[in-house]
Design an enzyme around this catalytic site. Structure first.
Site, PDB file in Angstrom:
ATOM      1  N   TYR A 228     -50.534 122.186 -38.551  1.00 38.78           N
ATOM      2  CA  TYR A 228     -50.556 122.689 -37.175  1.00 38.78           C
ATOM      3  C   TYR A 228     -49.266 123.466 -36.965  1.00 38.78           C
ATOM      4  O   TYR A 228     -48.184 122.975 -37.265  1.00 38.78           O
ATOM      5  CB  TYR A 228     -50.628 121.510 -36.198  1.00 38.78           C
TER       6      TYR A 228
ATOM      7  N   ASP B 159     -42.743 126.334 -42.013  1.00 40.09           N
ATOM      8  CA  ASP B 159     -42.687 125.843 -40.637  1.00 40.09           C
ATOM      9  C   ASP B 159     -41.897 124.534 -40.664  1.00 40.09           C
ATOM     10  O   ASP B 159     -42.438 123.472 -41.005  1.00 40.09           O
ATOM     11  CB  ASP B 159     -44.108 125.631 -40.111  1.00 40.09           C
TER      12      ASP B 159
ATOM     13  N   LYS C 199     -37.596 122.019 -31.802  1.00 34.59           N
ATOM     14  CA  LYS C 199     -37.301 120.598 -31.589  1.00 34.59           C
ATOM     15  C   LYS C 199     -35.798 120.292 -31.629  1.00 34.59           C
ATOM     16  O   LYS C 199     -35.122 120.438 -30.632  1.00 34.59           O
ATOM     17  CB  LYS C 199     -38.082 119.742 -32.588  1.00 34.59           C
TER      18      LYS C 199
HETATM   19  N1  HOZ Z   1     -48.440 118.880 -30.658  1.00 33.33           N
HETATM   20  C1  HOZ Z   1     -47.413 117.911 -30.519  1.00 33.33           C
HETATM   21  C2  HOZ Z   1     -47.325 117.000 -31.664  1.00 33.33           C
HETATM   22  N2  HOZ Z   1     -47.622 117.506 -32.922  1.00 33.33           N
HETATM   23  C3  HOZ Z   1     -47.590 117.125 -29.260  1.00 33.33           C
HETATM   24  C4  HOZ Z   1     -46.666 117.598 -28.223  1.00 33.33           C
HETATM   25  C5  HOZ Z   1     -46.728 116.786 -26.931  1.00 33.33           C
HETATM   26  O1  HOZ Z   1     -47.808 116.370 -26.542  1.00 33.33           O
HETATM   27  O2  HOZ Z   1     -45.694 116.616 -26.305  1.00 33.33           O
END
Ligand code: HOZ
Length: 425
Positions: free
Chosen positions: A142, A237, A265
């Site tokens: 992802y 990534d 992050k």
């Molecule tokens: N897509 C995020 C984890 N892989 C989740 C982000 C969130 O819901 O804060």
């Protein structure tokens, strides 16, 4: 009704699904989400006043624990000077210097506001640089929610059963080739079938979005070699793994030099930030120097830069990576021992402060084997842990994260809770 339940009811009236990011809705694990009013160290405090030992760490940024005093002080100091300028500020230069010093492959870097922006922009840059259209991604990886990348995607898309999102035009999807992670032959076949057409290969070098999955020995080197051979841009990534698996990310640990790297992050210290960087020759294709356009009003925002700079300097000073790996191993050993005692098959891939718990007899090395994990057992385990005071990501397909603040009583208590929760399955 709890305060969280009341907030969720209000939220559902106005926010789709009651949440601003789908995984938070707890749909896959069942039940309703809790709301958080504060977070300090390794713990969240819910709107109802419960304390939870947190293994999500705001999906990665809180590597030094929530609300670290030095990061908070840096933000407060920056706040005194203003919140946004829309013109360069000194923090941006310091941030760029830190990133270039820490991340081996990055010669130049551009800041943006999220990991999604970073990957989306890196893809555009790879296309502009190579003047090719196709990209390769790996099933279950992802890379945020831009159109080119929401194809066989992990994370929330997988959790909610729509790895191929509605709204992505078929013509866009045709430009994205999906192959299995850790499958050399599949990637060789993709290159053979699309000669001279693949602009970039984008990969989470250690996957964190269909659970935590590590590459087979030599696989990242293979990616480096095959992309170099075809004049294709290799994009790592490292939004999750950057500054977390090692100070310089997976690329430092594994000694692989991608062409471009996406970050997010941890570089925001908990504020919204992304970045992408790499070889100067490629980065100089970006506007205003080159023809690839990318921009952002809040890019390089002084508060976010100040938070990120403080976090990166702390990582340099503390060098916490051996400590984090020790904590990760403690957790892994506790889960494996409890599962063995109960006779439940489990896989616990772990490296440093990232891990996953798959209830499966099959080692997990790609999307297909991740799906073999028993999600129903995971959901029971998730709730057993939550009832006892431990919060794991609310999905069988997300990674877990540790921080230095888990050291001591919190990791010990969490391991007891994992053990009790497995015993009760
Ligand atoms: N897509 C995020 C984890 N892989 C989740 C982000 C969130 O819901 O804060």
């Amino acid at each position: 009704m709890t305060v969280s339940d009341q907030l969720f009811e209000r939220a559902k009236q106005l926010i789709p699904g009651g949440v601003n990011s789908p995984v938070r809705a707890f749909r896959s694990v069942g039940g309703a989400p809790f709301f958080v009013k504060a977070a300090h160290g390794a713990k969240l405090t819910t709107a109802d006043g419960r304390e939870l030992i947190d293994f999500v760490c705001t999906w990665g940024p809180a590597i030094l624990g929530h609300n670290h005093p030095k990061i908070r002080a840096a933000v407060a100091e920056a706040l005194d000077r203003g919140t946004s300028f829309g013109i360069p500020n000194p923090y941006e230069v310091e941030m760029a210097e830190l990133i270039v010093r820490f991340v081996p492959s990055i010669q130049k870097v551009r800041m943006c506001n999220s990991g999604t922006e970073a990957t989306m922009s890196a893809i555009r840059l790879a296309r502009g640089f190579t003047r090719r259209d196709k990209i390769v991604k790996f099933a279950g990886c992802y890379h945020g929610h831009s159109d080119s990348l929401l194809i066989k995607a992990g994370s929330g898309a997988l959790t909610h059963g729509n790895p191929d999102s509605a709204g992505v035009p078929a013509s866009f999807a045709r430009e994205t080739i999906v192959v299995a992670y850790n499958d050399r032959a599949a990637l060789e076949a993709a290159f053979a079938a699309n000669p001279g057409q693949i602009a970039g290969v984008i990969v989470e070098p250690f996957c964190g979005n269909c659970g935590f999955i590590m590459p087979d020995a030599g696989y990242l080197q293979f990616l480096r070699e095959i992309t170099a051979k075809h004049g294709t841009v290799l994009i790592f990534d490292e939004v999750m793994t950057g500054f977390r698996i090692a100070r310089g990310g997976v690329q430092e640990r594994e000694q692989i030099t991608p062409d471009l790297t996406c970050l997010g992050k941890i570089i925001g210290g908990g504020l919204p930030v992304g970045a992408f960087g790499g070889r100067a020759e490629i980065m100089d294709q970006l506007a205003p120097l080159g023809p690839v356009y990318q921009a952002g009003t809040l890019s390089g925002n002084p508060l976010a830069m100040a938070a990120g700079i403080a976090g990166l300097k702390l990582l340099e000073e503390l060098n916490p990576y051996a400590q984090l790996d020790r904590l990760g191993r403690q957790l892994k050993d506790a889960v494996l021992a409890a599962a063995r005692a109960k006779g439940i098959p489990v896989q616990v891939p772990q490296c440093g402060s990232m891990f996953s718990i798959f209830f499966s007899a099959t080692p997990v090395r790609d999307f297909a084997t991740a799906l073999q994990g028993d999600a129903k057992v995971f959901n029971r385990f998730f709730h057993a842990c939550l009832d006892r005071g431990v919060y794991l990501a609310p999905s069988a397909y997300e990674a877990g994260f540790l921080s230095t603040a888990h050291e001591g009583a919190d990791i010990d208590r969490a391991c007891e809770i994992f053990t009790e929760s497995i015993r009760k399955l």
